[in-house]
Write a protein that holds these residues in place. Structure first.
Motif, mmCIF file in Angstrom:
data_model
loop_
_atom_site.group_PDB
_atom_site.id
_atom_site.type_symbol
_atom_site.label_atom_id
_atom_site.label_comp_id
_atom_site.label_asym_id
_atom_site.label_seq_id
_atom_site.Cartn_x
_atom_site.Cartn_y
_atom_site.Cartn_z
ATOM 1 N N VAL A 120 66.716 97.700 67.533
ATOM 2 C CA VAL A 120 67.759 98.099 66.582
ATOM 3 C C VAL A 120 68.598 96.896 66.164
ATOM 4 N N GLY A 121 68.103 95.681 66.433
ATOM 5 C CA GLY A 121 68.909 94.487 66.184
ATOM 6 C C GLY A 121 68.173 93.336 65.538
ATOM 7 N N PHE A 122 67.509 93.594 64.403
ATOM 8 C CA PHE A 122 66.815 92.494 63.726
ATOM 9 C C PHE A 122 67.219 92.388 62.253
ATOM 10 N N GLY A 123 68.426 92.728 61.950
ATOM 11 C CA GLY A 123 68.955 92.501 60.611
ATOM 12 C C GLY A 123 68.195 93.217 59.522
ATOM 13 N N GLY A 124 67.884 92.476 58.446
ATOM 14 C CA GLY A 124 67.233 93.061 57.286
ATOM 15 C C GLY A 124 65.814 93.523 57.530
ATOM 16 N N GLY A 125 65.239 93.215 58.683
ATOM 17 C CA GLY A 125 63.881 93.648 58.999
ATOM 18 C C GLY A 125 63.808 94.625 60.146
ATOM 19 N N THR A 126 64.939 95.222 60.506
ATOM 20 C CA THR A 126 64.984 96.137 61.655
ATOM 21 C C THR A 126 64.037 97.322 61.467
ATOM 22 N N LEU A 127 63.298 97.641 62.511
ATOM 23 C CA LEU A 127 62.442 98.826 62.495
ATOM 24 C C LEU A 127 63.284 100.073 62.245
ATOM 25 N N ARG A 128 62.750 100.999 61.454
ATOM 26 C CA ARG A 128 63.478 102.221 61.141
ATOM 27 C C ARG A 128 63.345 103.280 62.228
ATOM 28 N N GLU A 129 62.315 103.152 63.056
ATOM 29 C CA GLU A 129 62.070 104.114 64.130
ATOM 30 C C GLU A 129 61.236 103.436 65.201
ATOM 31 N N PRO A 130 61.141 104.021 66.380
ATOM 32 C CA PRO A 130 60.302 103.424 67.428
ATOM 33 C C PRO A 130 58.871 103.224 66.925
ATOM 34 N N LEU A 131 58.303 102.071 67.222
ATOM 35 C CA LEU A 131 56.973 101.720 66.727
ATOM 36 C C LEU A 131 55.947 101.870 67.846
ATOM 37 N N PRO A 132 54.935 102.714 67.673
ATOM 38 C CA PRO A 132 53.900 102.825 68.709
ATOM 39 C C PRO A 132 53.301 101.457 69.018
ATOM 40 N N TRP A 133 53.189 101.157 70.302
ATOM 41 C CA TRP A 133 52.675 99.847 70.712
ATOM 42 C C TRP A 133 51.152 99.891 70.636
ATOM 43 N N VAL A 134 50.642 99.766 69.413
ATOM 44 C CA VAL A 134 49.201 99.767 69.154
ATOM 45 C C VAL A 134 48.904 98.588 68.248
ATOM 46 N N THR A 135 48.113 97.635 68.718
ATOM 47 C CA THR A 135 47.845 96.441 67.912
ATOM 48 C C THR A 135 46.807 96.744 66.836
ATOM 49 N N GLY A 136 47.004 96.091 65.688
ATOM 50 C CA GLY A 136 46.062 96.212 64.590
ATOM 51 C C GLY A 136 46.251 97.399 63.680
ATOM 52 N N ALA A 137 47.169 98.285 64.012
ATOM 53 C CA ALA A 137 47.391 99.484 63.201
ATOM 54 C C ALA A 137 48.621 99.314 62.320
ATOM 55 N N VAL A 138 48.524 99.739 61.074
ATOM 56 C CA VAL A 138 49.655 99.674 60.151
ATOM 57 C C VAL A 138 50.520 100.917 60.341
ATOM 58 N N ALA A 139 51.817 100.703 60.562
ATOM 59 C CA ALA A 139 52.766 101.801 60.739
ATOM 60 C C ALA A 139 53.626 101.909 59.486
ATOM 61 N N ILE A 140 53.681 103.091 58.912
ATOM 62 C CA ILE A 140 54.493 103.341 57.724
ATOM 63 C C ILE A 140 55.829 103.927 58.156
ATOM 64 N N GLN A 141 56.917 103.253 57.809
ATOM 65 C CA GLN A 141 58.261 103.714 58.123
ATOM 66 C C GLN A 141 59.080 103.736 56.834
ATOM 67 N N GLY A 142 59.082 104.883 56.166
ATOM 68 C CA GLY A 142 59.770 104.976 54.887
ATOM 69 C C GLY A 142 59.172 103.985 53.900
ATOM 70 N N PRO A 143 60.006 103.129 53.280
ATOM 71 C CA PRO A 143 59.487 102.145 52.330
ATOM 72 C C PRO A 143 58.865 100.920 52.989
ATOM 73 N N ASP A 144 58.905 100.838 54.307
ATOM 74 C CA ASP A 144 58.441 99.647 55.026
ATOM 75 C C ASP A 144 57.082 99.857 55.678
ATOM 76 N N ARG A 145 56.363 98.748 55.863
ATOM 77 C CA ARG A 145 55.088 98.736 56.566
ATOM 78 C C ARG A 145 55.157 97.670 57.654
ATOM 79 N N PHE A 146 54.803 98.038 58.887
ATOM 80 C CA PHE A 146 54.834 97.106 60.008
ATOM 81 C C PHE A 146 53.484 97.107 60.719
ATOM 82 N N ARG A 147 53.226 96.018 61.470
ATOM 83 C CA ARG A 147 51.976 95.910 62.208
ATOM 84 C C ARG A 147 52.171 95.034 63.427
ATOM 85 N N LEU A 148 51.594 95.420 64.535
ATOM 86 C CA LEU A 148 51.560 94.611 65.749
ATOM 87 C C LEU A 148 50.175 93.995 65.901
#
Length: 265
Positions: A120-148
């Motif tokens: 909850v503390g990364f400024g303009g790139g903060t995750l919007r919700e808890p991110l499943p710890w799964v590598t290689g998968a794209v997670a959609i969080q509202g308008p954002d896309r994240f990947r581990l």
């Protein structure tokens, strides 16, 4: 920790019984009400990582903080609810540094033995919700896309899709650390002249459709209707934006104005 007072601070009256739903509710409310900011650093104050001091600052005084404070507060809260937590440390690659120091704190939170990245503390790139710890998968969080992704040196990289290109945000060491392991990193972050947080004012907050950010005099809003930028021209405008857009109060105006004098010279 006074949980009722914390819930009041983040605008929640009750919580779901389900551990996953409860985690999501706490996470979402915190990212939308408690800003990521370095105002205390710019006021010339030391940053304490003692849980009681963080609670007093964020909850009782209505302030925000950065990763060590905000994720530290979340960690203590979740532990009171019985979640299993691992404290992690990592390198911020978004800064563009060729060999970033270990200056970022995140959490790995387990729900029914499934791990989630919580930050909850990364400024303009903060995750919007808890991110499943799964590598290689794209997670959609509202308008954002994240990947581990796993890195060659054993770290785990978090990336964000920006303008159709994956941008590295930070990489995390595989081994958990203890609370006291953050002390040197926090000291560097809040005092060293090369630290991003001693070089200018920053603030960020998640909104339902986007984010609001402040970097020195530049106030930026990103939402469903697009992006807007406004350059603040006076110190009073800066204080107004910190209060109205980020909900910050109890500011040391004299110290802050002195430290920000370079903006309006």
């Amino acid at each position: 920790m006074d949980i009722d007072l914390f819930l009041q601070r983040i605008g929640l009256q009750s919580l779901p019984d389900s551990p996953m739903k409860r985690l999501r509710a706490l996470y979402a409310a915190m990212t939308k009400t408690v800003p990521f900011e370095n105002v205390a650093v710019m006021e010339g104050k030391s940053i304490s990582l003692e849980p009681g001091d963080i609670f007093a600052k964020v909850v009782e005084q209505g302030r925000g903080g950065y990763c060590f404070e905000l994720n530290g507060l979340l960690a203590h809260l979740l532990e009171q609810f019985g979640y299993r937590i691992e404290r992690l440390i990592g390198r911020v690659w978004a800064s563009g540094a060729p060999a970033p120091l270990l200056t970022h704190m995140t959490l790995r939170v387990f729900v029914e033995d499934r791990p989630y990245l919580c930050d909850v503390g990364f400024g303009g790139g903060t995750l919007r919700e808890p991110l499943p710890w799964v590598t290689g998968a794209v997670a959609i969080q509202g308008p954002d896309r994240f990947r581990l992704d796993a890195t060659d040196n054993g770290e785990t990289m978090l990336s964000r899709l920006v303008d159709a290109e994956w941008k590295n945000m930070y990489s995390l060491l595989p081994c958990p650390v203890r609370s006291q392991d953050y002390i040197p990193a926090n000291h560097y972050t809040s005092t060293h002249p090369n630290s991003h947080f001693t070089q200018g004012l920053v603030a960020a907050l998640v909104t339902d459709s986007g984010r609001v950010t402040l970097r020195d005099r530049l106030f930026r809003t990103v939402g469903a209707e697009g992006e807007t930028e406004r350059e603040l021209t006076t110190f009073d405008e800066v204080v107004q934006v910190l209060g109205q857009e980020f909900g910050l109060r109890n500011l040391d105006l004299a110290a802050l104005q002195s430290r920000l004098s370079y903006l309006f010279a």
